[in-house]
Design a protein around this motif. Structure first.
Motif, PDB file in Angstrom:
ATOM      1  N   ALA A 108       0.965  -1.224  -0.153  1.00  0.00           N
ATOM      2  CA  ALA A 108       0.015  -0.059   0.340  1.00  0.00           C
ATOM      3  C   ALA A 108       0.760   1.379   0.155  1.00  0.00           C
ATOM      4  N   LYS A 109       2.135   1.289   0.802  1.00  0.00           N
ATOM      5  CA  LYS A 109       2.711   2.518   0.909  1.00  0.00           C
ATOM      6  C   LYS A 109       3.624   2.457  -0.420  1.00  0.00           C
ATOM      7  N   LEU A 110       4.002   1.307  -1.034  1.00  0.00           N
ATOM      8  CA  LEU A 110       4.596   1.224  -2.396  1.00  0.00           C
ATOM      9  C   LEU A 110       4.111   2.087  -3.492  1.00  0.00           C
ATOM     10  N   ILE A 111       2.675   2.046  -3.584  1.00  0.00           N
ATOM     11  CA  ILE A 111       2.412   2.959  -4.403  1.00  0.00           C
ATOM     12  C   ILE A 111       2.612   4.465  -4.636  1.00  0.00           C
ATOM     13  N   PHE A 112       2.976   4.966  -3.476  1.00  0.00           N
ATOM     14  CA  PHE A 112       3.415   6.097  -3.525  1.00  0.00           C
ATOM     15  C   PHE A 112       4.973   6.499  -4.052  1.00  0.00           C
ATOM     16  N   ILE A 146      -3.176  -3.686  -4.259  1.00  0.00           N
ATOM     17  CA  ILE A 146      -3.951  -3.176  -5.064  1.00  0.00           C
ATOM     18  C   ILE A 146      -5.329  -4.197  -5.202  1.00  0.00           C
ATOM     19  N   ASP A 147      -5.143  -5.501  -5.271  1.00  0.00           N
ATOM     20  CA  ASP A 147      -6.145  -6.575  -5.444  1.00  0.00           C
ATOM     21  C   ASP A 147      -7.126  -6.720  -4.247  1.00  0.00           C
ATOM     22  N   THR A 148      -6.523  -6.176  -2.937  1.00  0.00           N
ATOM     23  CA  THR A 148      -7.524  -6.209  -1.631  1.00  0.00           C
ATOM     24  C   THR A 148      -7.705  -4.916  -1.359  1.00  0.00           C
ATOM     25  N   ALA A 178      -2.030   2.208 -11.343  1.00  0.00           N
ATOM     26  CA  ALA A 178      -2.688   1.027 -11.487  1.00  0.00           C
ATOM     27  C   ALA A 178      -3.583   0.834 -10.320  1.00  0.00           C
ATOM     28  N   ALA A 179      -3.210   1.697  -9.124  1.00  0.00           N
ATOM     29  CA  ALA A 179      -4.138   1.614  -7.697  1.00  0.00           C
ATOM     30  C   ALA A 179      -5.328   2.351  -8.105  1.00  0.00           C
ATOM     31  N   LEU A 180      -5.102   3.687  -8.767  1.00  0.00           N
ATOM     32  CA  LEU A 180      -6.232   4.538  -9.219  1.00  0.00           C
ATOM     33  C   LEU A 180      -7.208   3.867 -10.078  1.00  0.00           C
TER      34      LEU A 180
END
Length: 442
Positions: free
Chosen positions: A219-223, A377-379, A231-233
């Motif tokens: 979750a932190k890695l996306i930033f 991302i999938d969760t 991908a998350a958005l």
């Protein structure tokens, strides 16, 4: 194995339309029918996060065949219990029974289907899996279409009453257990047990590492990565838009059935509830049939061709483009037939072309991104999308009193954002792919 997944999906699509019919008559004072469904859907996503951990622990304690057999038989026993408890059969109706059933069906759909694919991945080698799994997947889509078609046929013609659908759905599941045990026994007899783990984790249900820490790290890695952020958005907006659409489809169905009940002069409270439940179940049986048939066609004849001719960008942006056209049309003509056709187009594209895009997305990224970012991302971001959809209904109904047309217009604005971040993700994907090719040349 093709027959096995056919039976599993057939059983699931006997239950899934019934879930919609049951939630349609689960009234809560002060809440509209759409609100009850939306909040139940969000509660289901939270409920699954806890069940996933519990199921993962069982996968460490029991052998593969024991886990699959007991999980399936447990679900069958639940179906018999819900058959007894369903409104209008033996009792008039237990409070919140439809909501509990809605939550349970979500759990059933995730675990029974996912454990089959985990079993498939475990018994095939890489070479045979690439050759056979696409064929087996067609069996799953065909089973979904067959199950939803039979529900529509049975309820519309009155061949089988709605109350009996749960009991009928247990039959293909018993067949699935027998096939699974037969395949497992055959592997043992062929002396291939050494190639099969005796106790198997469920990667389709949990992350590659079942500890919650990798999800938090991901979750932190996306930033720290534009690729991961995009991908998350995109995942969040995809789920937000689609769940909004599902809630609005449900609202339009309930409005249409209420009008039909008035036109048919159905006045008794129990008669109205029965009419709404059967009408909702039949509608979703027909709806899921066309979604699955269309998805089967798109997956078989369009997905691979679009990927080959247009590349990743085309298959990723196909769904938001179709969603933009669909929700614009629904905003202009928010009537049941139009909404049904547009949602069939959207859902079928999601299950086929967009599903291919989700798998292709992670091919060029490094192992750290794949194993830490993808589970997050999938969760988290899928569930976040569910939460935003529930908040949309809460604010739209309780605060702003939005009409169905206004809800559709709001969804159009979300799709525009989805397209913007989708284009951003395509650019980041191409950069990652180019970097990966450069690294391989070295």
């Amino acid at each position: 194995m093709l027959t096995n997944v056919f039976l599993i999906l057939c059983a699931y699509y006997f239950i899934k339309p019934l879930r919609e019919g049951w939630i349609a008559i689960s009234d809560i004072e002060g809440l509209s029918k759409m609100e009850v469904r939306a909040y139940s859907s969000f509660a289901q996503s939270i409920f699954l996060l806890f069940i996933v951990g519990w199921y993962g622990r069982l996968s460490e304690r029991w052998s593969r065949i024991t886990l699959i057999t007991r999980a399936t038989l447990f679900c069958i026993s639940n179906m018999v219990i819900f058959w007894i408890l369903q409104p209008g059969l033996f009792i008039e109706g237990l409070p919140a029974s439809g909501i509990i059933f809605y939550l349970w069906v979500g759990m059933f759909g995730v675990f029974i289907v996912a454990q089959f694919w985990t079993f498939s991945a475990d018994i095939y080698t890489d070479e045979s899996g690439k050759r056979l799994l696409p064929l087996i997947a067609i069996g799953g889509t065909s089973g979904a279409a067959a199950g939803s078609w039979m529900v529509d046929l049975f309820v519309e013609t009155g061949i089988i009453h709605t109350e009996a659908l749960l009991l009928i759905a247990t039959l293909p599941l018993f067949g699935s257990v027998l096939i699974t045990r037969t395949v497992d026994a055959r592997l043992r007899n062929q002396g291939s047990l050494g190639k099969v783990k005796s106790s198997v984790s469920i990667p389709a249900l949990v992350t590659e590492n079942k500890d919650i820490k990798p999800i938090i790290i991901g979750a932190k890695l996306i930033f720290y990565s534009r690729f991961m952020l995009a991908a998350a958005l995109v995942t969040l907006l995809t789920n937000w838009v689609n769940t909004n659409g599902e809630n609005l489809l449900f609202r339009v169905i309930q409005d249409a059935l209420a009008m039909q009940a008035i036109e048919l002069n159905i006045t008794g409270s129990q008669q109205i509830l029965g009419f709404i439940r059967d009408g909702t179940t039949a509608f979703y049986g027909n709806f899921f049939f066309w979604v699955n048939i269309t998805a089967l066609f798109l997956q078989s004849f369009m997905a691979s061709r679009l990927l080959k001719l247009g590349g990743f960008g085309v298959i990723l942006l196909t769904l938001p483009v179709i969603a933009l056209l669909s929700y614009t049309t629904m905003a202009l003509l928010p009537i049941l037939l139009v909404v049904k056709i547009m949602k069939i187009a959207e859902n079928a594209t999601d299950y086929s072309i967009n599903n291919t895009a989700r798998h292709v997305l992670w091919l060029p990224v490094d192992t750290k991104m794949r194993f830490l970012g993808k589970p997050a991302i999938d969760t988290l971001y899928v569930r976040f999308g569910d939460g935003l959809a529930a908040i949309t209904v809460l604010i739209g109904v309780q605060v702003l009193s939005l009409s169905t047309k206004q809800f559709f217009i709001f969804n159009v604005s979300l799709v525009v954002l989805w397209l913007i971040f989708g284009i951003m993700l395509v650019r980041e994907y191409n950069k990652a792919l180019a970097a990966n090719l450069t690294e391989n040349k070295r």
